[in-house]
Write a protein that holds these residues in place. Structure first.
Motif, PDB file in Angstrom:
ATOM      1  N   GLU A 192      76.014  -5.798  12.634  1.00  0.00           N
ATOM      2  CA  GLU A 192      77.226  -6.579  12.876  1.00  0.00           C
ATOM      3  C   GLU A 192      76.990  -8.063  12.592  1.00  0.00           C
ATOM      4  OE1 GLU A 192      78.433  -3.500  16.500  1.00  0.00           O
ATOM      5  OE2 GLU A 192      78.039  -5.619  16.948  1.00  0.00           O
ATOM      6  N   LEU A 193      75.773  -8.538  12.889  1.00  0.00           N
ATOM      7  CA  LEU A 193      75.461  -9.954  12.749  1.00  0.00           C
ATOM      8  C   LEU A 193      75.055 -10.350  11.328  1.00  0.00           C
ATOM      9  CD1 LEU A 193      73.362 -10.521  15.994  1.00  0.00           C
ATOM     10  CD2 LEU A 193      75.644 -11.418  15.528  1.00  0.00           C
ATOM     11  N   ALA A 194      74.487  -9.408  10.586  1.00  0.00           N
ATOM     12  CA  ALA A 194      73.922  -9.736   9.268  1.00  0.00           C
ATOM     13  C   ALA A 194      74.913 -10.443   8.339  1.00  0.00           C
ATOM     14  CB  ALA A 194      73.362  -8.473   8.616  1.00  0.00           C
ATOM     15  N   PRO A 195      76.179 -10.006   8.237  1.00  0.00           N
ATOM     16  CA  PRO A 195      77.107 -10.707   7.332  1.00  0.00           C
ATOM     17  C   PRO A 195      77.396 -12.142   7.770  1.00  0.00           C
ATOM     18  CG  PRO A 195      77.938  -8.523   7.911  1.00  0.00           C
ATOM     19  CD  PRO A 195      76.797  -8.808   8.835  1.00  0.00           C
ATOM     20  N   LEU A 196      77.049 -12.482   9.026  1.00  0.00           N
ATOM     21  CA  LEU A 196      77.308 -13.817   9.560  1.00  0.00           C
ATOM     22  C   LEU A 196      76.067 -14.694   9.519  1.00  0.00           C
ATOM     23  CD1 LEU A 196      79.456 -12.676  12.625  1.00  0.00           C
ATOM     24  CD2 LEU A 196      80.247 -13.457  10.380  1.00  0.00           C
ATOM     25  N   GLY A 197      75.020 -14.240   8.827  1.00  0.00           N
ATOM     26  CA  GLY A 197      73.838 -15.057   8.636  1.00  0.00           C
ATOM     27  C   GLY A 197      72.805 -14.982   9.742  1.00  0.00           C
ATOM     28  N   VAL A 198      73.015 -14.109  10.724  1.00  0.00           N
ATOM     29  CA  VAL A 198      72.081 -13.988  11.855  1.00  0.00           C
ATOM     30  C   VAL A 198      71.213 -12.753  11.634  1.00  0.00           C
ATOM     31  CG1 VAL A 198      71.834 -13.791  14.354  1.00  0.00           C
ATOM     32  CG2 VAL A 198      73.751 -15.093  13.384  1.00  0.00           C
ATOM     33  N   ARG A 199      69.909 -12.962  11.643  1.00  0.00           N
ATOM     34  CA  ARG A 199      68.961 -11.888  11.342  1.00  0.00           C
ATOM     35  C   ARG A 199      68.345 -11.331  12.631  1.00  0.00           C
ATOM     36  NH1 ARG A 199      64.741 -14.776   8.596  1.00  0.00           N
ATOM     37  NH2 ARG A 199      65.532 -16.523   9.813  1.00  0.00           N
ATOM     38  N   SER A 200      67.707 -10.166  12.502  1.00  0.00           N
ATOM     39  CA  SER A 200      67.122  -9.493  13.662  1.00  0.00           C
ATOM     40  C   SER A 200      65.736  -8.967  13.321  1.00  0.00           C
ATOM     41  CB  SER A 200      68.024  -8.322  14.095  1.00  0.00           C
ATOM     42  OG  SER A 200      67.363  -7.473  15.015  1.00  0.00           O
ATOM     43  N   LEU A 201      64.842  -9.063  14.282  1.00  0.00           N
ATOM     44  CA  LEU A 201      63.505  -8.473  14.166  1.00  0.00           C
ATOM     45  C   LEU A 201      63.208  -7.718  15.458  1.00  0.00           C
ATOM     46  CD1 LEU A 201      60.682  -8.064  12.908  1.00  0.00           C
ATOM     47  CD2 LEU A 201      60.038 -10.297  13.863  1.00  0.00           C
ATOM     48  N   LEU A 202      63.085  -6.403  15.359  1.00  0.00           N
ATOM     49  CA  LEU A 202      62.674  -5.572  16.486  1.00  0.00           C
ATOM     50  C   LEU A 202      61.159  -5.423  16.438  1.00  0.00           C
ATOM     51  CD1 LEU A 202      65.313  -2.686  16.629  1.00  0.00           C
ATOM     52  CD2 LEU A 202      64.471  -3.924  18.627  1.00  0.00           C
ATOM     53  N   VAL A 203      60.497  -5.776  17.542  1.00  0.00           N
ATOM     54  CA  VAL A 203      59.036  -5.716  17.602  1.00  0.00           C
ATOM     55  C   VAL A 203      58.628  -4.543  18.481  1.00  0.00           C
ATOM     56  CG1 VAL A 203      56.929  -6.970  18.184  1.00  0.00           C
ATOM     57  CG2 VAL A 203      58.929  -8.213  17.306  1.00  0.00           C
ATOM     58  N   GLU A 204      57.788  -3.668  17.921  1.00  0.00           N
ATOM     59  CA  GLU A 204      57.406  -2.427  18.598  1.00  0.00           C
ATOM     60  C   GLU A 204      55.883  -2.357  18.726  1.00  0.00           C
ATOM     61  OE1 GLU A 204      61.286  -0.278  16.623  1.00  0.00           O
ATOM     62  OE2 GLU A 204      59.387  -0.458  15.548  1.00  0.00           O
ATOM     63  N   PRO A 205      55.337  -3.051  19.728  1.00  0.00           N
ATOM     64  CA  PRO A 205      53.886  -3.040  19.888  1.00  0.00           C
ATOM     65  C   PRO A 205      53.396  -1.749  20.540  1.00  0.00           C
ATOM     66  CG  PRO A 205      54.937  -4.886  21.073  1.00  0.00           C
ATOM     67  CD  PRO A 205      55.986  -3.895  20.726  1.00  0.00           C
ATOM     68  N   GLY A 206      52.126  -1.467  20.299  1.00  0.00           N
ATOM     69  CA  GLY A 206      51.437  -0.461  21.092  1.00  0.00           C
ATOM     70  C   GLY A 206      50.946  -1.114  22.375  1.00  0.00           C
ATOM     71  N   MET A 207      49.808  -0.683  22.850  1.00  0.00           N
ATOM     72  CA  MET A 207      49.271  -1.212  24.111  1.00  0.00           C
ATOM     73  C   MET A 207      48.602  -2.554  23.853  1.00  0.00           C
ATOM     74  SD  MET A 207      47.773   2.349  25.713  1.00  0.00           S
ATOM     75  CE  MET A 207      47.317   1.606  27.281  1.00  0.00           C
ATOM     76  N   LEU A 208      49.145  -3.599  24.494  1.00  0.00           N
ATOM     77  CA  LEU A 208      48.635  -4.956  24.313  1.00  0.00           C
ATOM     78  C   LEU A 208      47.771  -5.364  25.496  1.00  0.00           C
ATOM     79  CD1 LEU A 208      51.831  -6.857  23.076  1.00  0.00           C
ATOM     80  CD2 LEU A 208      49.877  -6.124  21.689  1.00  0.00           C
ATOM     81  N   ARG A 209      46.776  -6.176  25.220  1.00  0.00           N
ATOM     82  CA  ARG A 209      45.843  -6.644  26.244  1.00  0.00           C
ATOM     83  C   ARG A 209      46.477  -7.800  27.028  1.00  0.00           C
ATOM     84  NH1 ARG A 209      42.267  -6.173  22.718  1.00  0.00           N
ATOM     85  NH2 ARG A 209      42.077  -8.366  22.206  1.00  0.00           N
ATOM     86  N   THR A 210      47.472  -7.454  27.850  1.00  0.00           N
ATOM     87  CA  THR A 210      48.113  -8.417  28.740  1.00  0.00           C
ATOM     88  C   THR A 210      48.095  -7.832  30.146  1.00  0.00           C
ATOM     89  OG1 THR A 210      50.344  -7.483  28.559  1.00  0.00           O
ATOM     90  CG2 THR A 210      49.668  -9.042  26.847  1.00  0.00           C
ATOM     91  N   ASP A 211      48.774  -8.523  31.076  1.00  0.00           N
ATOM     92  CA  ASP A 211      48.850  -8.000  32.444  1.00  0.00           C
ATOM     93  C   ASP A 211      50.084  -7.119  32.639  1.00  0.00           C
ATOM     94  OD1 ASP A 211      50.847  -9.866  32.347  1.00  0.00           O
ATOM     95  OD2 ASP A 211      50.094 -11.105  33.992  1.00  0.00           O
ATOM     96  N   PHE A 212      50.629  -6.595  31.532  1.00  0.00           N
ATOM     97  CA  PHE A 212      51.875  -5.834  31.594  1.00  0.00           C
ATOM     98  C   PHE A 212      51.757  -4.572  32.444  1.00  0.00           C
ATOM     99  CE2 PHE A 212      55.142  -2.935  29.812  1.00  0.00           C
ATOM    100  CZ  PHE A 212      56.245  -3.736  30.027  1.00  0.00           C
ATOM    101  N   MET A 213      50.549  -4.011  32.541  1.00  0.00           N
ATOM    102  CA  MET A 213      50.384  -2.758  33.272  1.00  0.00           C
ATOM    103  C   MET A 213      49.878  -2.968  34.695  1.00  0.00           C
ATOM    104  SD  MET A 213      48.837  -0.431  30.156  1.00  0.00           S
ATOM    105  CE  MET A 213      49.105   1.200  30.857  1.00  0.00           C
ATOM    106  N   ASP A 214      49.846  -4.236  35.155  1.00  0.00           N
ATOM    107  CA  ASP A 214      49.439  -4.442  36.539  1.00  0.00           C
ATOM    108  C   ASP A 214      50.679  -4.484  37.430  1.00  0.00           C
ATOM    109  OD1 ASP A 214      50.617  -6.940  36.390  1.00  0.00           O
ATOM    110  OD2 ASP A 214      48.731  -8.068  36.447  1.00  0.00           O
ATOM    111  N   GLY A 215      50.481  -4.787  38.695  1.00  0.00           N
ATOM    112  CA  GLY A 215      51.579  -4.730  39.649  1.00  0.00           C
ATOM    113  C   GLY A 215      52.670  -5.747  39.424  1.00  0.00           C
ATOM    114  N   LYS A 216      52.414  -6.795  38.624  1.00  0.00           N
ATOM    115  CA  LYS A 216      53.432  -7.809  38.371  1.00  0.00           C
ATOM    116  C   LYS A 216      54.492  -7.310  37.406  1.00  0.00           C
ATOM    117  CE  LYS A 216      50.356 -11.803  39.032  1.00  0.00           C
ATOM    118  NZ  LYS A 216      49.747 -12.978  38.359  1.00  0.00           N
TER     119      LYS A 216
END
Length: 270
Positions: A165-189
């Motif tokens: 819907e946005l592409a004809p209006l000059g707005v682009r999109s990037l979907l990022v699909e990471p695997g398991m990253l070395r962050t604190d994402f899997m801790d209690g926070k």
């Protein structure tokens, strides 16, 4: 001044790394987080190219205010990084209805709130890039990931259509699909587990929790490398619509694609 970036969930993890990489590339960054104190602890005080704002993405009014303040101060938003989110990791029936709904309230509806607040500014200029941090779990779901994957599958479907819907209006999109990253994402926070004990699942749930606890801090993906890739792609005139990041993510996504091809072939009407 370079491009102006608005990054959600920027006080830690991947959001922090993206904000730091953009600053290092000479860009201007508005770093947002639920706790402005946490963001200030991460980045220090405001600088010429850094502005810290509080933002709970589940508050649509706060999202609009953050977007408006960014445009008021810097004149534009060139890149939105919709990164804020968390994971409910566990077996579906062990989650309350409220827990499942909150997963969607943050990961899907919160992300929509920010996009809805920023997109009008981009449409007005016929320019901009929306970077949405999804996950390979938005392409592939496994036991223990049903609720989290459901929220990411929803993001994938929404952004895939919204991007067209946005592409004809000059707005682009990037979907990022990471695997398991070395962050604190899997801790209690950032990760929660179900609160309902169901004997039928007890052994499998115990094994899954052990896997998560063992993986936390030992994930193969480098968030600094991913952040650098995102910043580099944002400078391209025509970035790809998807970035599957990490050997694990590429393996899982390829296996899912192969499975779908096989099932489509088997489904041919005779």
């Amino acid at each position: 001044m370079g491009k102006v970036w608005l990054v959600t969930g920027a006080s830690r993890g991947l959001g922090y790394e993206i904000a730091r990489a953009a600053l290092a590339a000479g860009e201007t960054v508005v770093a947002t987080a639920r706790s402005v104190e946490a963001a200030r602890d991460a980045f220090g005080s405001d600088q010429d190219r850094l502005h810290v704002l509080p933002l709970d993405i589940t508050d649509s009014g706060a999202a609009k205010a953050a977007a408006d303040k960014t445009v008021e101060r810097f004149g534009t938003i060139d890149v939105l990084v919709n990164n804020a989110g968390y994971a409910e990791l566990g077996f579906f029936e062990t989650f309350t209805d409220a827990a499942v709904r909150h997963q969607f309230e943050v990961n899907l509806f919160g992300t929509m709130n920010v996009a809805r607040a920023v997109t009008p500014h981009m449409r007005a200029r016929r320019s901009g890039l929306i970077v949405t941090i999804s996950s390979v779990s938005g392409l592939v779901s496994n036991a223990g990931g049903a609720v989290y994957s459901a929220s990411k599958f929803a993001i994938e479907g929404w952004m895939e259509g919204f991007a067209q819907e946005l592409a004809p209006l000059g707005v682009r999109s990037l979907l990022v699909e990471p695997g398991m990253l070395r962050t604190d994402f899997m801790d209690g926070k950032s990760a929660g587990f179900g609160s309902i004990d169901i004997p039928d699942y007890a052994e499998a749930v115990a094994q899954y929790r052990s896997f998560v606890y063992g993986a936390n801090g030992n994930q193969p993906g480098d968030p600094k490398l991913l952040a650098a890739r995102i910043v580099a792609l944002a400078s391209q005139g025509d970035p790809p619509s998807r970035l599957v990041f990490g050997d694990d993510a590429r393996r899982w996504a390829s296996a899912k694609a192969d499975q779908l091809r096989a099932e489509i072939t088997q489904s041919v009407d005779h």
